[in-house]
Scaffold this active site. Sequence first.
Site, PDB file in Angstrom:
ATOM      1  N   THR A  74      11.527 -37.686   9.527  1.00  0.00           N
ATOM      2  CA  THR A  74      12.156 -38.489  10.580  1.00  0.00           C
ATOM      3  C   THR A  74      12.138 -39.983  10.269  1.00  0.00           C
ATOM      4  O   THR A  74      12.881 -40.752  10.892  1.00  0.00           O
ATOM      5  CB  THR A  74      11.444 -38.269  11.925  1.00  0.00           C
ATOM      6  OG1 THR A  74      10.075 -38.710  11.818  1.00  0.00           O
ATOM      7  CG2 THR A  74      11.474 -36.798  12.326  1.00  0.00           C
ATOM      8  N   CYS A 114       0.158 -38.612  19.501  1.00  0.00           N
ATOM      9  CA  CYS A 114       1.567 -38.514  19.892  1.00  0.00           C
ATOM     10  C   CYS A 114       1.863 -37.140  20.498  1.00  0.00           C
ATOM     11  O   CYS A 114       1.469 -36.103  19.948  1.00  0.00           O
ATOM     12  CB  CYS A 114       2.468 -38.747  18.684  1.00  0.00           C
ATOM     13  SG  CYS A 114       4.227 -38.824  19.111  1.00  0.00           S
ATOM     14  N   ARG A 135       5.939 -32.664  18.789  1.00  0.00           N
ATOM     15  CA  ARG A 135       5.497 -31.473  18.072  1.00  0.00           C
ATOM     16  C   ARG A 135       4.881 -31.875  16.737  1.00  0.00           C
ATOM     17  O   ARG A 135       5.392 -32.717  16.016  1.00  0.00           O
ATOM     18  CB  ARG A 135       6.700 -30.542  17.846  1.00  0.00           C
ATOM     19  CG  ARG A 135       6.357 -29.233  17.131  1.00  0.00           C
ATOM     20  CD  ARG A 135       7.525 -28.258  17.280  1.00  0.00           C
ATOM     21  NE  ARG A 135       8.744 -28.806  16.701  1.00  0.00           N
ATOM     22  CZ  ARG A 135       9.112 -28.621  15.428  1.00  0.00           C
ATOM     23  NH1 ARG A 135       8.343 -27.927  14.625  1.00  0.00           N
ATOM     24  NH2 ARG A 135      10.243 -29.127  14.980  1.00  0.00           N
ATOM     25  N   ARG A 175       9.382 -46.455  10.790  1.00  0.00           N
ATOM     26  CA  ARG A 175       9.586 -47.267  11.986  1.00  0.00           C
ATOM     27  C   ARG A 175       8.721 -46.718  13.130  1.00  0.00           C
ATOM     28  O   ARG A 175       8.401 -45.522  13.156  1.00  0.00           O
ATOM     29  CB  ARG A 175      11.059 -47.296  12.395  1.00  0.00           C
ATOM     30  CG  ARG A 175      11.653 -45.953  12.770  1.00  0.00           C
ATOM     31  CD  ARG A 175      13.147 -46.088  13.088  1.00  0.00           C
ATOM     32  NE  ARG A 175      13.740 -44.841  13.561  1.00  0.00           N
ATOM     33  CZ  ARG A 175      14.198 -43.894  12.761  1.00  0.00           C
ATOM     34  NH1 ARG A 175      14.152 -44.061  11.435  1.00  0.00           N
ATOM     35  NH2 ARG A 175      14.719 -42.785  13.258  1.00  0.00           N
ATOM     36  N   CYS A 200       7.249 -45.113  16.475  1.00  0.00           N
ATOM     37  CA  CYS A 200       7.670 -44.052  17.396  1.00  0.00           C
ATOM     38  C   CYS A 200       7.908 -44.640  18.784  1.00  0.00           C
ATOM     39  O   CYS A 200       7.128 -45.460  19.269  1.00  0.00           O
ATOM     40  CB  CYS A 200       6.586 -42.974  17.452  1.00  0.00           C
ATOM     41  SG  CYS A 200       6.928 -41.648  18.629  1.00  0.00           S
ATOM     42  N   CYS A 204       5.059 -42.377  21.445  1.00  0.00           N
ATOM     43  CA  CYS A 204       3.628 -42.708  21.526  1.00  0.00           C
ATOM     44  C   CYS A 204       3.364 -44.202  21.450  1.00  0.00           C
ATOM     45  O   CYS A 204       2.247 -44.652  21.694  1.00  0.00           O
ATOM     46  CB  CYS A 204       2.840 -41.974  20.449  1.00  0.00           C
ATOM     47  SG  CYS A 204       3.242 -42.461  18.750  1.00  0.00           S
ATOM     48  N   TRP A 223     -31.607 -70.228  17.442  1.00  0.00           N
ATOM     49  CA  TRP A 223     -31.168 -69.423  18.586  1.00  0.00           C
ATOM     50  C   TRP A 223     -29.741 -69.781  18.979  1.00  0.00           C
ATOM     51  O   TRP A 223     -28.885 -68.908  19.128  1.00  0.00           O
ATOM     52  CB  TRP A 223     -32.102 -69.631  19.775  1.00  0.00           C
ATOM     53  CG  TRP A 223     -31.921 -68.606  20.862  1.00  0.00           C
ATOM     54  CD1 TRP A 223     -32.684 -67.499  21.090  1.00  0.00           C
ATOM     55  CD2 TRP A 223     -30.887 -68.582  21.857  1.00  0.00           C
ATOM     56  NE1 TRP A 223     -32.187 -66.786  22.155  1.00  0.00           N
ATOM     57  CE2 TRP A 223     -31.079 -67.427  22.649  1.00  0.00           C
ATOM     58  CE3 TRP A 223     -29.811 -69.411  22.153  1.00  0.00           C
ATOM     59  CZ2 TRP A 223     -30.252 -67.089  23.718  1.00  0.00           C
ATOM     60  CZ3 TRP A 223     -28.970 -69.065  23.217  1.00  0.00           C
ATOM     61  CH2 TRP A 223     -29.199 -67.923  23.987  1.00  0.00           C
ATOM     62  N   TYR A 268     -26.338 -67.534  18.837  1.00  0.00           N
ATOM     63  CA  TYR A 268     -25.621 -67.284  20.088  1.00  0.00           C
ATOM     64  C   TYR A 268     -24.148 -67.669  19.946  1.00  0.00           C
ATOM     65  O   TYR A 268     -23.250 -66.937  20.396  1.00  0.00           O
ATOM     66  CB  TYR A 268     -26.281 -68.079  21.212  1.00  0.00           C
ATOM     67  CG  TYR A 268     -25.768 -67.782  22.596  1.00  0.00           C
ATOM     68  CD1 TYR A 268     -26.012 -66.557  23.206  1.00  0.00           C
ATOM     69  CD2 TYR A 268     -25.050 -68.734  23.310  1.00  0.00           C
ATOM     70  CE1 TYR A 268     -25.558 -66.290  24.488  1.00  0.00           C
ATOM     71  CE2 TYR A 268     -24.591 -68.484  24.589  1.00  0.00           C
ATOM     72  CZ  TYR A 268     -24.849 -67.258  25.180  1.00  0.00           C
ATOM     73  OH  TYR A 268     -24.389 -67.003  26.450  1.00  0.00           O
ATOM     74  N   ASP A 315     -35.501 -64.832  20.392  1.00  0.00           N
ATOM     75  CA  ASP A 315     -35.264 -64.767  21.836  1.00  0.00           C
ATOM     76  C   ASP A 315     -36.411 -64.032  22.528  1.00  0.00           C
ATOM     77  O   ASP A 315     -36.769 -62.909  22.163  1.00  0.00           O
ATOM     78  CB  ASP A 315     -33.942 -64.045  22.109  1.00  0.00           C
ATOM     79  CG  ASP A 315     -33.625 -64.009  23.588  1.00  0.00           C
ATOM     80  OD1 ASP A 315     -33.060 -64.994  24.078  1.00  0.00           O
ATOM     81  OD2 ASP A 315     -33.958 -63.002  24.245  1.00  0.00           O
TER      82      ASP A 315
END
Length: 501
Positions: free
Chosen positions: A28, A36, A39, A61, A63, A66, A420, A424, A440
Amino acid sequence: MDDDACYRALSTRDARFDGRLFVGVKTTGIYCRPVCPARTPKRENVRFYPSAAAAQGAGFRPCLRCRPETSPDLAAWRGASNTVSRALSLIEAGALDDADVDGLADRLGVGERQLRRLFRKHLGASPIAVAQTRRVLLAKQLIQETRLPMAEVAMASGFGSIRRFNETFQQLYDRPPAQLRRLGGPDETASHGEAVRVMLPYKPPYDWAAMLAFLSLRAIPGIERVSAGRYERSLAIGDAVGLVSVEPAAKNKLAVSVRFPKISALPAIIARVRRVFDLAADPAAISSHLGNDPALAPLVAARPGLRVPGAWDGFELAIRAILGQQITVVAARGLAGKLVAAHGAPLPAEMASEGLTHIFPSPARLRGADFAALGMPRSRAAALTAMTEAALADPQLFGPKKSLEAAIAALKALPGIGEWTAQYIAMRELREPDAFPAADIGLMRALADASGRRPSPQELSARAEAWRPWRAYAALHLWSSETPGAAADPTEEITDDRDAA
């Protein structure tokens, strides 16, 4: 995963692999997600790709059933190549809009050839192809989920011209973009102040309550607001200012509403939302790894959807972190509110609303500010001044570095930033999944033994070696165990002596 395992995931429509592989169907010419509903094609008619960009680069390309653009954008390469992860963060923020791959590689501290090799290995596509695919898929999402005029869709998704936008869709989908629109009704232009609403997918589970609790505890008055399960804030992109709100939606998505005068800023805003709400995390992979530790296993089992909250802006986070040294989170939030009231730019009247009145001050607005007047030690006010000057001198101060170690070293070189605070900032702004503030007190307290003895920072660092590359998530789980119902770090108990200075 080999092709046989990929085909089994496709045959069973296994949602665990959504976002981790894409399926090209040779008969396809279409590529799909493994979930998806179409089938299942024969085994000999499919090829498997690690990214949408790789499938698209191979000539397939997207779908229309989906919709690959709605697939979770997982950072599946983390742990294998953080360079790729950092590069993708820059690409998502627009690094290839005005620069080339060579410039991107320079920012990451690697060679152009090495960067291309890493992208081929982990994503099956070049950096340029990844950027182009992201642009196309964002455009398709805006076409199908909004009623923006096509000219604004083109601008919002990063196309340089309407002609190029139309040509791309005609070539890829064999039809003009307007024929892909699903929503009826007249166009709704964003230039009149209307909000643009987009849906951002994530991989479940997602602990939204913990994320919201973390952000709510730190919400700066005038800048941020949390109410009715929704997070809202003001933000600036360049010279333009606007508003963004985020709330949970159905089918494992967050609903994001953006009011911004420049529609071309939408990709950058979406990138920030994805970073702040950690939408690229793969909770199954993280939980599987951290669950091997006997101390973390019950915490992970109790909160498998815990995420590491990100930051909207590196400079803002650094200022907030310095304000919060040696005081409580609530006190730090109060100081930040005073700073915003004194130096923040007011929102335009048409955007200001209850609770949202200002933009966090930029480095330029804070130059020369009297921070001591806010009520803090002179040494901390000096650190804020130094940070402001450093941000003015280097606009890329909080950009991705070659490695976590390089990022920590660069941050610790700044006045007032100790281990520290550097860890962070790396955790929340640089989105380093392995950042870990071993000094910490909250982390040490969470791992105290039966007698109450806490591990030293050195002992904690040694223990955390087994948690790599997800030490930031381990930290969130340990902090969360200290604060049931929220993922809150105890910043009031920072013990880093350099931060205290």
